[in-house]
Design an enzyme around this catalytic site. Structure first.
Site, PDB file in Angstrom:
ATOM      1  N   ASP A  28       0.362  -4.443 -13.767  1.00  0.00           N
ATOM      2  CA  ASP A  28       0.337  -4.499 -12.303  1.00  0.00           C
ATOM      3  C   ASP A  28      -0.179  -3.177 -11.762  1.00  0.00           C
ATOM      4  OD1 ASP A  28       0.950  -5.338  -9.551  1.00  0.00           O
ATOM      5  OD2 ASP A  28       2.156  -6.874 -10.528  1.00  0.00           O
TER       6      ASP A  28
ATOM      7  N   HIS B 259      -3.946  -6.854  -8.140  1.00  0.00           N
ATOM      8  CA  HIS B 259      -2.884  -6.186  -8.917  1.00  0.00           C
ATOM      9  C   HIS B 259      -3.521  -5.419 -10.080  1.00  0.00           C
ATOM     10  CE1 HIS B 259       0.696  -7.782  -6.863  1.00  0.00           C
ATOM     11  NE2 HIS B 259      -0.011  -8.872  -6.682  1.00  0.00           N
TER      12      HIS B 259
ATOM     13  N   GLU C 139      -2.086 -12.545  -4.353  1.00  0.00           N
ATOM     14  CA  GLU C 139      -2.114 -11.401  -3.439  1.00  0.00           C
ATOM     15  C   GLU C 139      -3.352 -10.516  -3.607  1.00  0.00           C
ATOM     16  OE1 GLU C 139       2.692 -10.785  -2.961  1.00  0.00           O
ATOM     17  OE2 GLU C 139       1.703  -9.729  -4.591  1.00  0.00           O
TER      18      GLU C 139
HETATM   19  C1  ACM Z   1       4.223 -13.094  -6.578  1.00  0.00           C
HETATM   20  O1  ACM Z   1       5.427 -13.020  -6.264  1.00  0.00           O
HETATM   21  N1  ACM Z   1       3.338 -12.229  -6.082  1.00  0.00           N
HETATM   22  C2  ACM Z   1       3.726 -14.116  -7.465  1.00  0.00           C
END
Ligand code: ACM
Length: 523
Positions: free
Chosen positions: A181, A253, A316
């Site tokens: 991440d 990410h 995201e």
């Molecule tokens: C997530 O909680 N961004 C999958």
């Protein structure tokens, strides 16, 4: 006759009007070769808890008075995870068509014995009895998962093994491992050593929740899992019928990866491995060299993880950097794509094609629906259940992961001031237990696309194993019941009743669960 306190509740459990089985130092385990590994694991657990080294043999010795016998069932007839268990005065029989079912039969037998059977010290003085019962059991869903985020904070391998043990005791079978991440890259990739040399280290961690002005804690966080450690963990899990699903995030990410290899990103000066939580802007660029990098990484990942599924994130990915980068915009036009959502969809399809060529199935968070879903993708529906409904209607598989009911990193009550710091959203145990995974909107045919259910443990506010236990349990026990037990399972008060005994099993393993509020006197 009271029912034994089993979690998850089996399909069918009938107490018998007969004497209990008593385990002794002379008990013999009998198993055909195919089921012997489960018998060996059971014998190892019994040895730890009782001190008795009970033999595992292929055929029943005539002299044996007390036996635990594994029997093969007709493989054509039964789900490989199904089993039957019969406990009588001098004999326990565990019947299954495959090793998975035999393993689960043994897990249920352990729960019939005193909770100390899960302990670390031998206690031969205890009455090692199991009540006479007949159980027939099979899972409701084939995907029964837990996700741990090892990127924000990471856990020692020993803790992950214990977590997998406890998952297996709950008949959960997929360990989704969030390995990379913005705040850390935690998997060794031989071809790209900077991923861990640089990407696994962050300077510090922002304090507080969503209050940047508190600043960082000044404590560096660094570490990663070597390929040897990963192979060992994968084998450990496989012996317990747990598959490990690795997650390599793209196209967002990506900040730790881009910090290590700035040429994968879109800025002239890459940002450092992030020291703050929240959604970040760093994306991978769409150059052929970046796809070559991702394919190299995924090639090493596939070699480590034999599970047919592989998770590519997809959540995201705010599109700002793609919108502001002239080369990316030119690429998008050249591909004839109308917007950045379609560019993300194109990105994911490139990866899907690569995985398919290697016999792997792509899993992604529900944002992968935006701009068009890859044909073979399995969707993890996390922003509610809409992603799963959309996927099922398209004929794609989906796993229910909705944050409102299955993010165990959320705290339990309505009063944040009495809770440890985390995302201030309440998720009580009763709400988890009441959850029905099949959305009412789906037809019976579409409902077949819902392959299972999964709990999530994001670790922004879970820096230690004990805090992980506190957030995970007993909500994970409730998850097990949703995932395994029949739809018509006993209601919450019955679960709470069984949980009293079950928590002593967790005590025996030093699991630092949260005491259910329902057990506490009113303030
Ligand atoms: C997530 O909680 N961004 C999958």
């Amino acid at each position: 006759m009271p029912l034994p306190a089993l979690i998850p509740q089996p399909q069918r459990c009938t107490p018998m009007d007969a004497a209990a089985f008593t385990l002794t130092a002379d008990t013999v385990l009998v198993a055909p070769a195919t089921l012997a590994p489960s018998a060996q694991l059971l014998a190892a657990r019994l040895r730890t808890a009782t001190g008795w080294a009970l033999p595992v043999v292929a055929a029943r010795p005539d002299s044996a008075k007390s036996i635990i016998e594994f029997r093969p069932a007709d493989p054509a007839l039964v789900n490989p995870e199904a089993y039957a268990l019969r406990v009588g005065a001098d004999r326990v029989t565990l019947t299954a068509s495959a090793p998975a079912g035999a393993f689960y039969a043994a897990q249920t037998l352990l729960q019939l014995l005193p909770p100390a059977v899960f302990g670390a010290d031998p206690r031969p003085e205890l009455p090692w009895t199991a009540p006479a019962v007949e159980i027939e059991d099979a899972p409701r869903f084939r995907w029964r998962g837990m996700m741990i985020d090892s990127a924000r904070y990471f856990q020692p391998v020993g803790y992950l093994k214990q977590f997998i043990d406890v998952m297996a005791q709950h008949k959960l079978n997929v360990f989704h491992w969030h390995l990379v991440d913005d705040q850390g890259w935690r998997i060794e990739i031989k071809k790209y050593p900077r991923l861990t040399a640089i990407g696994s280290k962050r300077r510090e961690t922002n304090r507080g929740h969503s209050v940047r002005q508190l600043g960082g804690d000044g404590v560096p966080v660094e570490g990663y899992y070597t390929q040897d450690e990963i192979r060992d963990l994968v084998a450990y899990a496989a012996a317990r019928n747990v598959r490990i699903l690795p997650e390599i995030e793209l196209p967002g990410h990506a900040q730790a990866a881009v910090a290590a290899y700035p040429e994968l990103g879109l800025l002239p000066q890459a940002r450092e491995v992030s020291c703050v939580w929240g959604i970040h802007e760093t994306l991978f660029n769409t150059k052929p060299s970046t796809f070559a990098f991702l394919q190299d990484v995924l090639t090493e990942v596939m070699a480590l993880f034999p599970f047919e599924y592989l998770h590519i994130g997809g959540d995201e990915a705010v599109k700002k950097q793609w919108q502001e980068d002239p080369a990316t915009q030119a690429h998008m036009k050249q591909l004839g794509l109308p917007d950045e959502e379609h560019l993300q969809s194109w990105f994911i399809r490139q990866i899907e094609a690569f995985l398919q060529k290697h016999g792997r199935r792509l899993v992604g968070w529900d944002e992968i629906l935006e701009g068009g879903l890859a044909r073979s993708a399995t969707v993890m529906s996390w922003r509610g259940i809409e992603g799963a409904i959309a996927a099922a209607r398209l004929g794609n598989d989906a796993v229910m992961c909705a944050n409102q009911t299955l993010y165990f990193n959320f705290h339990e009550t309505e009063t944040p001031e009495t809770e440890p710091i985390t995302y201030p959203l309440p998720l009580p145990l009763a709400k988890v237990h009441a959850y029905e995974p099949i959305p009412a909107e789906l037809t019976a045919e579409q409902a077949k696309s819902i392959i299972g259910v999964q709990g999530q443990l994001w670790t922004e506010y879970i820096p230690t194993p004990s805090r992980m236990d506190y957030m995970a349990f007993p909500r994970t026990c409730a998850l097990a019941e949703i995932a395994w037990s029949p739809k018509e399972r006993p209601a919450f008060p019955d679960f709470l009743n069984r949980l009293r005994t079950h928590l002593r099993r967790l005590d025996a393993q030093d699991i630092r669960y949260r005491a259910p509020l329902e057990y506490l006197p009113a303030p």
